[in-house]
Design a protein around this motif. Sequence first.
Motif, short mmCIF file in Angstrom:
data_model
loop_
_atom_site.label_atom_id
_atom_site.label_comp_id
_atom_site.label_asym_id
_atom_site.label_seq_id
_atom_site.Cartn_x
_atom_site.Cartn_y
_atom_site.Cartn_z
N GLY A 81 -19.84 1.11 -53.08
CA GLY A 81 -20.57 2.53 -53.19
C GLY A 81 -21.94 2.20 -53.91
N ARG A 82 -21.92 1.69 -54.94
CA ARG A 82 -23.12 1.40 -56.00
C ARG A 82 -24.15 0.76 -55.14
NH1 ARG A 82 -19.42 1.50 -60.39
NH2 ARG A 82 -18.91 -0.75 -60.14
N ALA A 83 -23.76 -0.45 -54.50
CA ALA A 83 -24.78 -1.21 -53.58
C ALA A 83 -25.37 -0.30 -52.43
CB ALA A 83 -24.06 -2.48 -53.07
N ARG A 132 -29.42 1.33 -51.78
CA ARG A 132 -30.08 1.28 -50.65
C ARG A 132 -30.37 2.62 -49.91
NH1 ARG A 132 -30.36 -3.82 -48.35
NH2 ARG A 132 -32.03 -2.90 -47.15
N ALA A 133 -29.34 3.68 -50.14
CA ALA A 133 -29.48 4.83 -49.32
C ALA A 133 -30.75 5.81 -50.07
CB ALA A 133 -28.14 5.59 -49.41
N ARG A 134 -30.76 5.52 -51.41
CA ARG A 134 -31.80 6.15 -52.15
C ARG A 134 -33.24 5.61 -51.68
NH1 ARG A 134 -30.97 9.19 -56.99
NH2 ARG A 134 -33.24 9.23 -56.71
N ASP A 135 -33.35 4.27 -51.45
CA ASP A 135 -34.75 3.90 -51.07
C ASP A 135 -35.01 4.32 -49.64
OD1 ASP A 135 -35.01 2.12 -53.37
OD2 ASP A 135 -33.74 0.37 -52.27
N LEU A 136 -34.00 4.33 -48.77
CA LEU A 136 -34.01 4.77 -47.58
C LEU A 136 -34.53 6.21 -47.29
CD1 LEU A 136 -33.92 4.31 -44.18
CD2 LEU A 136 -31.44 4.79 -44.45
N LEU A 137 -34.00 7.16 -48.28
CA LEU A 137 -34.25 8.58 -48.23
C LEU A 137 -35.54 8.78 -48.73
CD1 LEU A 137 -30.77 9.95 -49.59
CD2 LEU A 137 -31.80 10.26 -47.28
N SER A 138 -36.05 7.87 -49.73
CA SER A 138 -37.36 8.06 -50.41
C SER A 138 -38.40 7.94 -49.32
CB SER A 138 -37.57 7.09 -51.42
OG SER A 138 -36.64 7.65 -52.65
N GLU A 139 -38.10 6.80 -48.43
CA GLU A 139 -39.24 6.24 -47.36
C GLU A 139 -38.98 7.24 -46.25
OE1 GLU A 139 -37.58 2.44 -46.06
OE2 GLU A 139 -38.49 1.30 -47.91
N SER A 159 -17.03 16.63 -47.23
CA SER A 159 -16.08 15.73 -47.08
C SER A 159 -15.95 14.93 -45.99
CB SER A 159 -14.86 16.48 -47.47
OG SER A 159 -14.82 16.83 -48.78
N VAL A 160 -16.38 15.95 -44.75
CA VAL A 160 -16.25 15.09 -43.50
C VAL A 160 -17.50 14.09 -43.28
CG1 VAL A 160 -16.76 15.73 -41.23
CG2 VAL A 160 -15.03 16.90 -42.09
N LEU A 161 -18.66 14.34 -43.63
CA LEU A 161 -19.80 13.43 -43.32
C LEU A 161 -19.49 12.23 -44.27
CD1 LEU A 161 -22.52 16.24 -43.62
CD2 LEU A 161 -22.04 14.89 -41.62
N VAL A 162 -19.19 12.30 -45.49
CA VAL A 162 -18.61 11.01 -46.21
C VAL A 162 -17.73 10.29 -45.56
CG1 VAL A 162 -18.22 10.31 -48.48
CG2 VAL A 162 -19.77 12.14 -48.23
N ARG A 163 -16.56 10.95 -45.16
CA ARG A 163 -15.55 10.22 -44.62
C ARG A 163 -15.90 9.54 -43.33
NH1 ARG A 163 -12.14 13.95 -45.12
NH2 ARG A 163 -12.52 14.74 -42.79
N GLU A 164 -16.94 10.14 -42.38
CA GLU A 164 -17.31 9.47 -41.32
C GLU A 164 -18.34 8.35 -41.68
OE1 GLU A 164 -19.22 12.61 -39.05
OE2 GLU A 164 -17.42 13.38 -38.28
N LEU A 165 -19.27 8.69 -42.59
CA LEU A 165 -19.93 7.34 -43.27
C LEU A 165 -19.18 6.23 -43.57
CD1 LEU A 165 -23.00 6.74 -43.80
CD2 LEU A 165 -22.73 7.89 -46.17
N GLU A 166 -18.24 6.45 -44.13
CA GLU A 166 -17.31 5.38 -44.69
C GLU A 166 -16.67 4.66 -43.52
OE1 GLU A 166 -15.67 6.48 -49.25
OE2 GLU A 166 -14.70 7.69 -47.38
N GLN A 167 -16.18 5.32 -42.66
CA GLN A 167 -15.69 4.79 -41.36
C GLN A 167 -16.91 3.97 -40.80
OE1 GLN A 167 -14.34 8.52 -39.24
NE2 GLN A 167 -12.27 8.51 -40.35
N VAL A 196 -26.09 13.89 -48.25
CA VAL A 196 -24.74 14.30 -48.83
C VAL A 196 -24.03 13.02 -49.88
CG1 VAL A 196 -22.37 15.24 -48.47
CG2 VAL A 196 -24.26 16.14 -46.91
N PHE A 197 -23.97 12.09 -49.17
CA PHE A 197 -23.31 10.84 -49.96
C PHE A 197 -23.99 10.62 -51.30
CE2 PHE A 197 -23.97 6.59 -50.91
CZ PHE A 197 -22.71 6.20 -51.74
N ALA A 198 -25.35 10.77 -51.27
CA ALA A 198 -26.13 10.51 -52.76
C ALA A 198 -26.00 11.64 -53.66
CB ALA A 198 -27.66 10.38 -52.15
N ARG A 199 -25.75 12.91 -53.04
CA ARG A 199 -25.69 13.81 -54.02
C ARG A 199 -24.33 13.83 -54.48
NH1 ARG A 199 -28.47 18.62 -54.20
NH2 ARG A 199 -30.14 17.47 -53.49
N VAL A 200 -23.17 13.54 -54.03
CA VAL A 200 -21.82 13.63 -54.39
C VAL A 200 -21.99 12.40 -55.22
CG1 VAL A 200 -19.74 13.11 -53.81
CG2 VAL A 200 -20.75 14.54 -52.34
N ALA A 201 -22.47 11.22 -55.22
CA ALA A 201 -22.58 10.14 -55.99
C ALA A 201 -23.10 10.73 -57.36
CB ALA A 201 -23.19 9.14 -55.33
#
Length: 301
Positions: free
Chosen positions: A62-64, A68-75, A34-42, A9-14
């Motif tokens: 967020g950019r950094a 890394r999130a895109r790498d992890l999702l691909s893996e 919104s809830v998922l991204v807010r929890e991720l930030e917490q 969700v975070f990657a798609r919002v970004a």
Amino acid sequence: MKDLEALIVFARVAEMKSFTRAAESLGIHKGRASVLVRELEQQTGATLLHRTTRTVQLTEDGRAFYSRARDLLSEAEELQAMFSQGGMSLRGRIRVDMPAVLAQSVVIPALPELLEAHPELEIELSSTDRRVDLVEEGFDCVVRLGPIVDETLIARPLGHLRMINAASPDYLDRFGVPETLDDLVSQGHRMVHYMRNFGSKSEGWEYPTGNGYKTLLLPGSVRVNSVPAYHEAGLAGLGLIQGGYSSLLPHIKGGTLTEVLPGLLPEPLAASFVVAHRRSLSQRVRAFMKWTEEILKPYFA
């Protein structure tokens, strides 16, 4: 993949710069996104997205994190599919950017066959003359013509795009058909000037020499800053043009352009696939890159 839902969700919002559009594309409610991204930030202890009433932008953290999130999702996708049969259908979304002329003349006409073979594949195809930001704009891969100036990107050479000289039949009726470099001057030929930035010096008419390439400055009343407009100016009889074989071939076959000076061709343009990921690419992105490479081969020198 459920445990990775927040990252997805975070990657798609970004990428889409919108909670609403991201949620719609994923088939979930905006509130859930919104809830998922807010929890991720917490959980990370960092503000990943800067929210305004108009748009959503990645913060520096967020950019950094996104890279890394895109790498992890691909893996994770590779791990999920590692025991699947090799002939399985590709699925999911690919966001790619390439020059407009390649998209229009080669890639888009070939897409029906690709999507018929892989009906669950989704292609987001950007075609622009500007250099997109792969990370900021969420591109999986891009096709670049010319040198790669950003050393942080990973480039895989595709080959060299063949270039040709052309003019409209109407233009050649008025000025004559040049057969030598001297004819360009003696017959009073004109060229359409292409420049990325108005006010810069025209690069002139390119031609080969014994040890490289030189340019001859020809007059011309029209200056454009996009490749499609450059081609249209040639079709309108406003002057000689030099362009990629792939994009001008349909016009030559249709008789709206005529190739000239076939023995004095401009330098082929280096073409590369460029990615931002330093780790593994998803199966669908690798497959799309291989498919694109195959359909472009006939137009490379």
